[in-house]
Design an enzyme around this catalytic site. Structure first.
Site, short mmCIF file in Angstrom:
data_model
loop_
_atom_site.label_atom_id
_atom_site.label_comp_id
_atom_site.label_asym_id
_atom_site.label_seq_id
_atom_site.Cartn_x
_atom_site.Cartn_y
_atom_site.Cartn_z
N ARG A 139 0.82 -1.20 0.00
CA ARG A 139 0.00 0.00 0.00
C ARG A 139 0.86 1.26 0.00
O ARG A 139 0.51 2.25 -0.65
CB ARG A 139 -0.95 0.00 1.20
N LYS A 241 -2.73 6.47 1.60
CA LYS A 241 -2.58 6.92 2.99
C LYS A 241 -1.59 8.08 3.08
O LYS A 241 -0.55 8.01 3.74
CB LYS A 241 -2.14 5.75 3.88
N GLU A 277 -16.34 6.43 4.61
CA GLU A 277 -15.68 5.78 5.75
C GLU A 277 -15.69 6.71 6.94
O GLU A 277 -16.04 7.89 6.84
CB GLU A 277 -14.26 5.37 5.40
#
Length: 394
Positions: A139, A241, A277
């Site tokens: 990621r 992220k 989210e």
């Protein structure tokens, strides 16, 4: 909850108690270019410490029951650097401490940075387990490509996390008392004035022992559906992220907490109808044998815990849907829960949507509790890991 350093023996906090071979002043400042003094410092540093200089017996004075999710600095961090046209090569453990940055550092001026989060768990026999570190590494590489940054290889990432966990072994709580949270960072540390990729990058891993992320402890969360602010937009960076995703959420979180809520649940930025989210975690709805969660279509972070819970649920016979979820479906769900590295699998007791409070089932016998118990059992080694998710490091 604040943890005072007075909880720990002075002898454990003194640098004089550390073996000289494990200490390095070369990275007391990690700014500067890779081809200057910093690169020479890297090449002259001693070999990294492969084990902790402390035994488990020397961690008994730590009040593990007082842990929350706050920073409690540990002994070591891992640092590795490279320039924009190079690959990361060799990093090293150094004592935990401040770093020095140019005022023109890319991360300070333009937010060119990423972070990850994963945990080390102590098994009942004292061994340590990491949970799916390769997924975090992959990621980060995806995020680095989006942010025009070089990134460590998967092997370098995992090795750095292993070294950091082992060196800070005494800070890993006993089984059932928490975990060691590991925070890998990838940031543009080189100076840049015009908007452009930084000329130098630093990969850094530090750690802190933690317990529950939310103050509710094992209780259920109370969420507020945010209709004014949005977390991410199509074509943006919501699916990676990056550090720039998080500060904009502070306004909504602060306002929600002042009203007694645990966190906010965001909606899509276009129509403000479909669920996205929560600020710090992914969300799931349960109705009958069907578990639904918003699809990660670019604006939602593909959580490692989310991915794991989906696999666990399917293996246990649930039907899992990854799709767009209209906020009206909140009124029909039997259960709602959140997933994330920091929060684990957290039950939601209520959601306030358009001034209407919706309550959900929580506690023993729920789907959330079933999935939570299975996940934690795999993470801590009490349930057989048939998927190869855990990495034993000591």
């Amino acid at each position: 909850m604040m943890i005072h350093r007075a909880l720990f023996p002075r002898s454990l906090l003194s640098s004089s108690s550390w073996p000289r071979s494990c200490l390095s002043s070369s990275f007391s400042k990690v700014g500067g270019g890779c081809h200057g003094d910093a690169s020479r410092a890297v090449s002259s540093m001693p070999e990294p410490c492969r084990s902790s200089p402390f035994s488990d017996d020397e961690s008994r004075d730590i009040d593990w029951d007082s842990l929350g999710f706050g920073l409690l600095p540990t002994d070591y961090m891992y640092v590795m650097k490279c320039s924009e046209d190079e690959n990361f090569e060799r990093g090293q453990l150094s004592r935990y401490g401040n770093i020095e940055l140019s005022p023109a550092a890319g991360v300070l001026n333009y937010g060119q940075g990423l972070f990850e989060g994963l945990k080390a768990y102590r098994k009942e026999d004292g061994g340590l387990l990491l949970f799916r570190p390769h997924q975090n590494a992959l990621r980060m590489r995806t995020g680095a490509e989006r942010m025009c940054m070089p990134s460590p290889s998967v092997e370098q990432f995992v090795d750095a996390v292993k070294q950091t966990a082992i060196a800070n072994r005494r800070w890993v709580p006993p089984s059932g008392k928490g975990s060691l949270y590991l925070r890998p960072l990838l940031v543009g540390t080189g100076p840049v004035l015009g908007l452009a990729p930084a000329p130098e990058y630093t990969f850094l891993v530090y750690a802190s022992p933690v317990r529950n992320y939310f103050k509710e402890d094992s209780g259920a969360l109370n969420l507020y559906v945010e209709t004014e602010f949005v977390r991410a937009s199509r074509g943006g960076t919501g699916g990676v992220k990056t550090i720039s995703n998080y500060a904009p959420a502070l306004k909504a979180i602060t306002r929600a907490k002042s009203r007694g809520f645990s966190d906010v649940l965001y909606l899509d930025s276009v129509n403000k109808r479909t669920l996205e989210e929560v600020s710090s975690c992914n969300i799931f709805l349960v109705k009958g044998n069907v578990i639904s969660t918003p699809a990660t279509s670019g604006t939602i972070l593909p959580g490692v815990t989310r991915k794991s819970v989906i696999d666990i649920a399917r293996n246990r016979g649930y039907e899992v849907e990854e799709r767009a979820i209209d906020m009206d479906e909140l009124f029909d769900a039997r259960e709602v829960f959140c997933t994330g590295t920091a929060v684990g699998v957290a039950p939601v007791g209520s959601i306030t949507c358009m001034d209407k409070r919706i309550e959900y089932q929580t506690g023993a016998g729920t789907t959330c509790q079933e999935l939570y118990s299975t996940l934690v059992g795999i993470q801590t080694g009490t349930i057989e890991d048939k998927n190869g998710w855990t990495v034993e490091i000591s």
